[in-house]
Enzyme design. Structure first.
Site, PDB file in Angstrom:
ATOM      1  N   SER A 129       0.828  -1.198   0.000  1.00  0.00           N
ATOM      2  CA  SER A 129       0.000   0.000   0.000  1.00  0.00           C
ATOM      3  C   SER A 129       0.866   1.253   0.000  1.00  0.00           C
ATOM      4  O   SER A 129       1.979   1.249   0.510  1.00  0.00           O
ATOM      5  CB  SER A 129      -0.929   0.022   1.219  1.00  0.00           C
ATOM      6  OG  SER A 129      -1.745   1.173   1.193  1.00  0.00           O
ATOM      7  N   LYS A 183      -4.460  -6.909   3.589  1.00  0.00           N
ATOM      8  CA  LYS A 183      -4.480  -5.862   2.563  1.00  0.00           C
ATOM      9  C   LYS A 183      -5.901  -5.643   2.037  1.00  0.00           C
ATOM     10  O   LYS A 183      -6.309  -4.504   1.755  1.00  0.00           O
ATOM     11  CB  LYS A 183      -3.541  -6.236   1.412  1.00  0.00           C
ATOM     12  CG  LYS A 183      -3.528  -5.235   0.236  1.00  0.00           C
ATOM     13  CD  LYS A 183      -3.162  -3.824   0.702  1.00  0.00           C
ATOM     14  CE  LYS A 183      -2.719  -2.924  -0.440  1.00  0.00           C
ATOM     15  NZ  LYS A 183      -3.661  -2.775  -1.526  1.00  0.00           N
ATOM     16  N   HIS A 186      -7.660  -3.618   4.577  1.00  0.00           N
ATOM     17  CA  HIS A 186      -7.108  -2.255   4.438  1.00  0.00           C
ATOM     18  C   HIS A 186      -7.827  -1.515   3.322  1.00  0.00           C
ATOM     19  O   HIS A 186      -8.256  -0.368   3.475  1.00  0.00           O
ATOM     20  CB  HIS A 186      -5.607  -2.341   4.153  1.00  0.00           C
ATOM     21  CG  HIS A 186      -5.001  -1.074   3.614  1.00  0.00           C
ATOM     22  ND1 HIS A 186      -5.171  -0.659   2.307  1.00  0.00           N
ATOM     23  CD2 HIS A 186      -4.227  -0.122   4.202  1.00  0.00           C
ATOM     24  CE1 HIS A 186      -4.539   0.479   2.117  1.00  0.00           C
ATOM     25  NE2 HIS A 186      -3.949   0.823   3.248  1.00  0.00           N
ATOM     26  N   ASN A 187      -7.966  -2.159   2.165  1.00  0.00           N
ATOM     27  CA  ASN A 187      -8.607  -1.512   1.029  1.00  0.00           C
ATOM     28  C   ASN A 187     -10.080  -1.254   1.291  1.00  0.00           C
ATOM     29  O   ASN A 187     -10.638  -0.253   0.835  1.00  0.00           O
ATOM     30  CB  ASN A 187      -8.438  -2.365  -0.231  1.00  0.00           C
ATOM     31  CG  ASN A 187      -7.032  -2.284  -0.794  1.00  0.00           C
ATOM     32  OD1 ASN A 187      -6.100  -1.899  -0.104  1.00  0.00           O
ATOM     33  ND2 ASN A 187      -6.865  -2.681  -2.039  1.00  0.00           N
ATOM     34  N   GLU A 190     -10.226   1.728   3.325  1.00  0.00           N
ATOM     35  CA  GLU A 190      -9.926   2.835   2.402  1.00  0.00           C
ATOM     36  C   GLU A 190     -11.186   3.264   1.645  1.00  0.00           C
ATOM     37  O   GLU A 190     -11.461   4.472   1.506  1.00  0.00           O
ATOM     38  CB  GLU A 190      -8.839   2.386   1.436  1.00  0.00           C
ATOM     39  CG  GLU A 190      -8.408   3.401   0.408  1.00  0.00           C
ATOM     40  CD  GLU A 190      -7.381   2.817  -0.538  1.00  0.00           C
ATOM     41  OE1 GLU A 190      -7.600   2.895  -1.772  1.00  0.00           O
ATOM     42  OE2 GLU A 190      -6.368   2.272  -0.062  1.00  0.00           O
TER      43      GLU A 190
END
Length: 479
Positions: A129, A183, A186-187, A190
Site C-alpha cells: 500500500s 491488505k 485495508h482496502n 480505504e
C-alpha cells in the site's frame, strides 16, 4: 553469473518504483517484463550506476539470481499471476521464494501457498500500500504465507518499507493468505474513508454552500487535529486545484467512481463471516450507484432537486458537526474492519498481530491516520476489549462527538444530500450499544411463519421454544 538479490517480474508503475526503492537500498536486481521494450526502456532510464540486470525471459531472470532465489511478482492479479507462476515453477528449486505483491484474492494465495509448498517452494502473498510515492520512498507492506521465507526476505523488505519511530511498516502477518487478507481489509477501510470524505465534501458544497477554497482551508485545518490523515491532507490539495479556466478542477471530474474489486471482496467476506461491515458495504454500494450516471441524471429531472441550502448563520455550527461526524464514522469504520480481521483469524486459524497491523498502517499507506496509534494501544491492553468501541479511548472519543454526528446526519437528511456511509455508521453505533434490540420481533415473525423457534430472556439460553400462534397460543418447549 548468479548475483542478483531479487528478481522483479512486471514493470508497471508499482513494479518500477519498488525496483528503484530496492536499488536505492543497495540490493542487486534482475528485472523482466513480458514486453521486452518495457524492460529495455527501464534499464536505459534507470540502470546507470545501479546494479540492475535486464532479463528477456523468466529463464534468464532465474539464472541471474543468487540462491535461494527471491522473485517478486508485480503483475495483474488473477490469470496473469497464475500464468507467471506456471512459467516459473519448473525453473525453481526447493527453498526458492515467490512473492505476489499484487492485490490478489486471499483465497488464491491460500491455494498457491499449498500448491507451491508441495514443490518445496515458499510462496508469500504480500499486500503493498502507498501508491506510486509509497512504493518509491517507503510503502506499507503486509506479507504472509510460508513462514520459512520470512527470515530470508525480512531484511530486504523492512529496509524499503516506511517506518514510524524506527519501526518498519512491514511485519509478518501469518500463514497462507493472511497478508493479502489484511491488505483486502485495508482496502475496504480505504473505501469507507474515501466515501465519508466525499459525503462531507458534498454536504459542504450543496448543503452549506461553501466555496472550494473554504472547503480546502477547512480540510487543512482538520488535518492539524484529531482527523490528521493522508486522505484528509490530499483532499485539501484536490479542492485547491484549478482547471485551465480557473474553475475548480474537481467540478469537471465525472462523478462515476471506479473500483478494482477489493472493496467488493471485503463486503462479500464480511457476509461470509457474519460481520456487520455496514459502512464499507455502503461505500461499495455508493460506487455502484455512481456508475449509473445516465440513470441518475434522468431521475434528477423526474424527482426534483434537494431543498435549498441552509442559511449562512447556521453554517459554522454545521461545519463543526461535520467534523465530529467524520471523526466518529471513521472510528466505526476501523472498528468494523478489525471485527472482520478477528472473525477471519478465528475461521482460518490465523494468529493475526492486530496491534502490529495498526502500526503497519501508520505510515506509507493510504489509510494512515493519527488514531492508529490508539488502536495499537487498545490491542496491547489485557484483557483485549471485544471491540474498539469498548476500548476506553474510543468510548470517550465517540461520546464527545456523538451530538455533532447526529446533527450532521440530520443535516444530510434535511438537505436531501445522500450520506449513506455517515448514516450507516450511526445506525451501527446505535444498534451496537442497544442492550435490548428489535430482533425479538424478527424471531417472533420467524417462529410464526416458519416454526423456527426462539429463546426466552427469562430461561436458560440453551432452551428453544415454539408458540402455536394461529392455534391455541400454547408455547411448547422443544427437545
Amino acid at each position: 553469473m548468479s548475483t542478483a538479490d531479487i528478481g522483479i517480474i512486471g514493470l508497471g508503475v508499482m513494479g518500477v518504483n519498488l525496483a528503484l526503492n530496492l536499488s536505492d537500498k543497495g540490493f542487486r536486481l534482475s528485472v523482466y517484463n513480458r514486453t521486452t521494450a518495457v524492460t529495455s526502456e527501464f534499464v536505459a532510464a534507470h540502470g546507470a550506476g545501479r546494479a540492475i540486470a535486464a532479463a528477456d525471459s523468466p529463464q534468464q531472470l532465474v539464472s541471474q539470481l543468487a540462491r535461494p532465489r527471491i522473485i517478486l511478482l508485480m503483475v495483474t492479479a488473477g490469470r496473469a499471476v497464475e500464468a507467471v507462476i506456471g512459467q516459473l515453477q519448473p525453473l525453481l528449486e526447493p527453498g526458492d521464494i515467490v512473492i505476489d505483491g499484487g492485490n490478489s484474492n486471499y483465497r488464491d494465495s491460500q491455494r498457491r501457498c499449498r500448491e507451491l509448498a508441495g514443490k518445496g517452494i515458499h510462496f508469500v502473498g504480500m499486500g503493498v500500500s502507498g501508491g506510486e510515492a509509497g512504493a518509491r520512498h517507503g510503502p506499507s507492506l503486509m506479507p504472509g504465507g510460508a513462514a520459512a521465507a520470512w527470515p530470508t526476505i525480512r531484511p530486504m523488505f523492512q529496509a524499503i518499507a516506511a517506518a514510524v519511530d524506527g519501526v518498519p511498516c512491514c511485519q509478518w502477518l501469518g500463514d497462507g493468505g493472511a497478508g493479502h487478507y489484511v491488505k483486502m481489509v485495508h482496502n475496504g477501510i480505504e473505501y469507507g474513508d474515501m466515501q465519508l470524505i466525499a459525503e462531507v465534501c458534498h454536504l459542504m458544497q450543496h448543503a452549506l454552500g461553501m466555496s472550494h477554497a473554504a472547503m480546502a482551508d477547512t480540510f487543512a485545518e482538520w488535518n492539524a487535529g484529531r482527523l490528521e490523515s493522508y486522505l484528509i491532507e490530499i483532499t485539501s490539495h484536490i479542492l485547491r486545484q484549478r482547471d485551465r479556466d480557473g474553475s475548480p478542477l474537481v467540478d469537471h471530474i465525472l462523478d462515476r467512481a471506479g473500483q478494482k474489486g477489493t472493496g467488493v471482496w471485503t463486503a462479500q467476506d464480511a457476509l461470509d463471516h457474519a460481520v456487520p461491515l455496514t459502512l464499507i458495504g455502503e461505500a461499495v454500494h455508493a460506487r455502484m450507484l455512481s456508475a449509473r450516471k445516465a440513470e441518475r441524471v434522468a431521475a434528477a429531472a423526474l424527482l426534483g432537486s434537494p431543498p435549498a441550502r441552509l442559511p449562512e448563520a447556521v453554517r459554522t455550527a454545521s461545519l463543526a458537526a461535520l467534523h465530529d461526524a467524520l471523526y466518529a464514522a471513521k472510528l466505526v469504520s476501523y472498528t468494523q474492519g478489525f471485527m472482520l480481521l478477528q472473525a477471519a483469524a478465528e475461521a482460518e486459524d490465523w494468529v493475526l498481530p492486530y496491534g502490529d497491523i495498526a502500526q503497519l498502517w501508520r505510515a506509507g499507506c493510504i489509510i494512515r491516520s493519527r488514531f492508529l496509534d490508539d488502536i495499537k494501544t487498545s490491542f496491547a491492553r489485557q484483557p483485549v476489549p471485544p471491540s474498539l468501541l469498548q476500548d476506553p479511548f474510543f468510548v470517550a472519543e465517540i461520546k464527545a462527538v456523538e451530538p455533532g454526528w447526529r446533527q450532521a446526519v440530520m443535516l444530510a437528511v434535511g438537505s436531501g444530500v445522500a450520506a449513506p456511509a455517515l448514516a450507516s455508521a450511526l445506525a451501527f453505533y446505535d444498534g451496537y450499544r442497544c442492550a435490548n434490540g428489535s430482533a425479538n420481533i424478527l424471531q417472533a415473525q420467524r417462529d410464526f411463519f416458519g416454526a423456527h423457534s426462539y429463546q426466552r430472556t427469562d430461561r436458560d439460553g440453551s432452551e428453544n421454544f415454539h408458540t402455536r400462534w394461529q392455534g391455541d397460543g400454547v408455547e411448547e418447549k422443544l427437545p
